[in-house]
Design a protein around this motif. Structure first.
Motif, PDB file in Angstrom:
ATOM      1  N   ASP A   1       1.078  -1.325   0.137  1.00 37.80           N
ATOM      2  CA  ASP A   1       0.378   0.214   0.541  1.00 37.80           C
ATOM      3  C   ASP A   1       1.261   1.582  -0.253  1.00 37.80           C
ATOM      4  OD1 ASP A   1      -1.966  -1.427   0.221  1.00 37.80           O
ATOM      5  OD2 ASP A   1      -2.485  -1.350   2.032  1.00 37.80           O
ATOM      6  N   ARG A   2       2.148   1.293   0.767  1.00 38.96           N
ATOM      7  CA  ARG A   2       2.485   2.757   0.739  1.00 38.96           C
ATOM      8  C   ARG A   2       3.686   2.738  -0.609  1.00 38.96           C
ATOM      9  NH1 ARG A   2       5.205   2.577   7.406  1.00 38.96           N
ATOM     10  NH2 ARG A   2       3.614   2.821   8.698  1.00 38.96           N
TER      11      ARG A   2
ATOM     12  N   SER B   1       1.459   3.714  -3.305  1.00 45.67           N
ATOM     13  CA  SER B   1       0.662   5.019  -2.564  1.00 45.67           C
ATOM     14  C   SER B   1       2.499   6.047  -2.810  1.00 45.67           C
ATOM     15  CB  SER B   1       0.497   5.318  -0.903  1.00 45.67           C
ATOM     16  OG  SER B   1      -1.218   4.284  -1.182  1.00 45.67           O
ATOM     17  N   TRP B   2       2.927   5.842  -3.028  1.00 39.79           N
ATOM     18  CA  TRP B   2       4.601   6.834  -2.363  1.00 39.79           C
ATOM     19  C   TRP B   2       4.429   6.951  -4.039  1.00 39.79           C
ATOM     20  CZ3 TRP B   2       5.552  10.541  -0.108  1.00 39.79           C
ATOM     21  CH2 TRP B   2       5.776  10.746   2.183  1.00 39.79           C
TER      22      TRP B   2
ATOM     23  N   GLY C   1       2.232   6.595  -6.757  1.00 45.57           N
ATOM     24  CA  GLY C   1       1.038   7.690  -6.747  1.00 45.57           C
ATOM     25  C   GLY C   1       1.381   8.981  -6.687  1.00 45.57           C
TER      26      GLY C   1
ATOM     27  N   SER D   1      -3.500   8.699  -3.569  1.00 47.97           N
ATOM     28  CA  SER D   1      -2.827   8.451  -2.638  1.00 47.97           C
ATOM     29  C   SER D   1      -2.752   7.966  -1.180  1.00 47.97           C
ATOM     30  CB  SER D   1      -1.842   9.125  -3.617  1.00 47.97           C
ATOM     31  OG  SER D   1      -0.879   8.885  -4.828  1.00 47.97           O
ATOM     32  N   LEU D   2      -3.064   9.590  -1.144  1.00 47.40           N
ATOM     33  CA  LEU D   2      -3.606   9.786   0.318  1.00 47.40           C
ATOM     34  C   LEU D   2      -4.617   8.977   0.761  1.00 47.40           C
ATOM     35  CD1 LEU D   2      -3.735  14.058   0.398  1.00 47.40           C
ATOM     36  CD2 LEU D   2      -1.901  12.267   0.929  1.00 47.40           C
TER      37      LEU D   2
ATOM     38  N   GLY E   1      -4.449   6.025   0.021  1.00 48.75           N
ATOM     39  CA  GLY E   1      -3.829   4.487   0.286  1.00 48.75           C
ATOM     40  C   GLY E   1      -2.951   4.414   1.474  1.00 48.75           C
ATOM     41  N   LEU E   2      -2.614   5.793   2.016  1.00 53.36           N
ATOM     42  CA  LEU E   2      -1.167   5.698   2.704  1.00 53.36           C
ATOM     43  C   LEU E   2      -2.462   5.801   4.092  1.00 53.36           C
ATOM     44  CD1 LEU E   2       0.703   8.897   1.713  1.00 53.36           C
ATOM     45  CD2 LEU E   2       1.716   6.354   2.227  1.00 53.36           C
TER      46      LEU E   2
ATOM     47  N   HIS F   1      -5.047   3.830   4.309  1.00 54.12           N
ATOM     48  CA  HIS F   1      -5.356   2.322   4.440  1.00 54.12           C
ATOM     49  C   HIS F   1      -3.846   1.743   5.286  1.00 54.12           C
ATOM     50  CE1 HIS F   1      -5.717  -1.949   3.576  1.00 54.12           C
ATOM     51  NE2 HIS F   1      -7.060  -1.222   3.613  1.00 54.12           N
TER      52      HIS F   1
END
Length: 205
Positions: A6-7, A10-11, A13, A171-172, A174-175, A177
């Motif tokens: 996930d991280r 997200s990063w 993205g 992305s936010l 995802g972070l 989550h």
């Protein structure tokens, strides 16, 4: 593993959002630069779009009536003037012959000792008019081409900003989550008070 994935996504993205935002800014700047440059160059020519009275055919009216009496400042006006005014007059004068065809006729007439001097002069004048008309049409259509590219750059810039905003939000999320998964995993790893009581050794009498 899920938290790491996930991280990572997200990063990635977030990085893509920054890239799209920068690209959007550059495209908007390019669009503004092109539009201003086209307007400046056309304004310097001081061309006034033909009035309604000068438009003879319905095709001319459909293309030019909306700009009647205006100063030429943008690519759309330039294309309409080039294709529906200059070209129409060129075709009328030359009976739909091209500059190349008229020029060939003129060169043959010049070399013919029996040619009528008046006809040679008329062909020379027509050749010159078509040359000037083609030159002006080329310049105006170049302005139209650059104006079109500026418009495309504008919409591409807007699309880039929309894409950047969408990636930023995703992305936010995802972070967030990933943080939630981490907190849940940490909570499960800690022994609870109830678990500790269950492991207590019963007291003997």
């Amino acid at each position: 593993m899920r938290k790491t994935l996930d991280r990572l996504i997200s990063w990635t993205g977030l990085i893509m959002a920054v890239v799209l935002a920068v690209a959007g800014a550059l495209l908007i700047y390019a669009s503004s630069f092109v539009a201003n440059n086209v307007k400046e160059q056309l304004s310097q020519q001081n061309i006034t779009m033909p009035a309604a009275a000068a438009l003879e055919t319905q095709d001319q009216k459909d293309a030019l009536l909306q700009y009647a009496g205006q100063k030429m400042e943008n690519g759309a006006q330039a294309k309409a003037f080039a294709d529906h005014y200059i070209l129409v007059h060129m075709n009328t004068q030359a009976n739909n012959k091209t500059y190349s065809e008229v020029s060939a006729e003129y060169m043959l007439a010049v070399k013919d000792p029996n040619a009528d001097p008046a006809q040679v002069t008329a062909l020379g004048d027509l050749r010159q008019s078509l040359f000037m008309g083609n030159t002006l049409r080329g310049l105006l259509l170049n302005a139209y081409a650059f104006g079109t590219m500026g418009t495309i750059a504008l919409w591409a810039g807007i699309a880039s900003f929309v894409g950047a905003a969408l990636l930023l939000v995703l992305s936010l999320l995802g972070l967030r989550h990933a943080k939630t998964v981490e907190d849940e995993a940490t909570g499960l790893a800690k022994p609870t008070e109830a678990t500790g009581d269950a492991r207590a050794v019963p007291q003997t009498a």
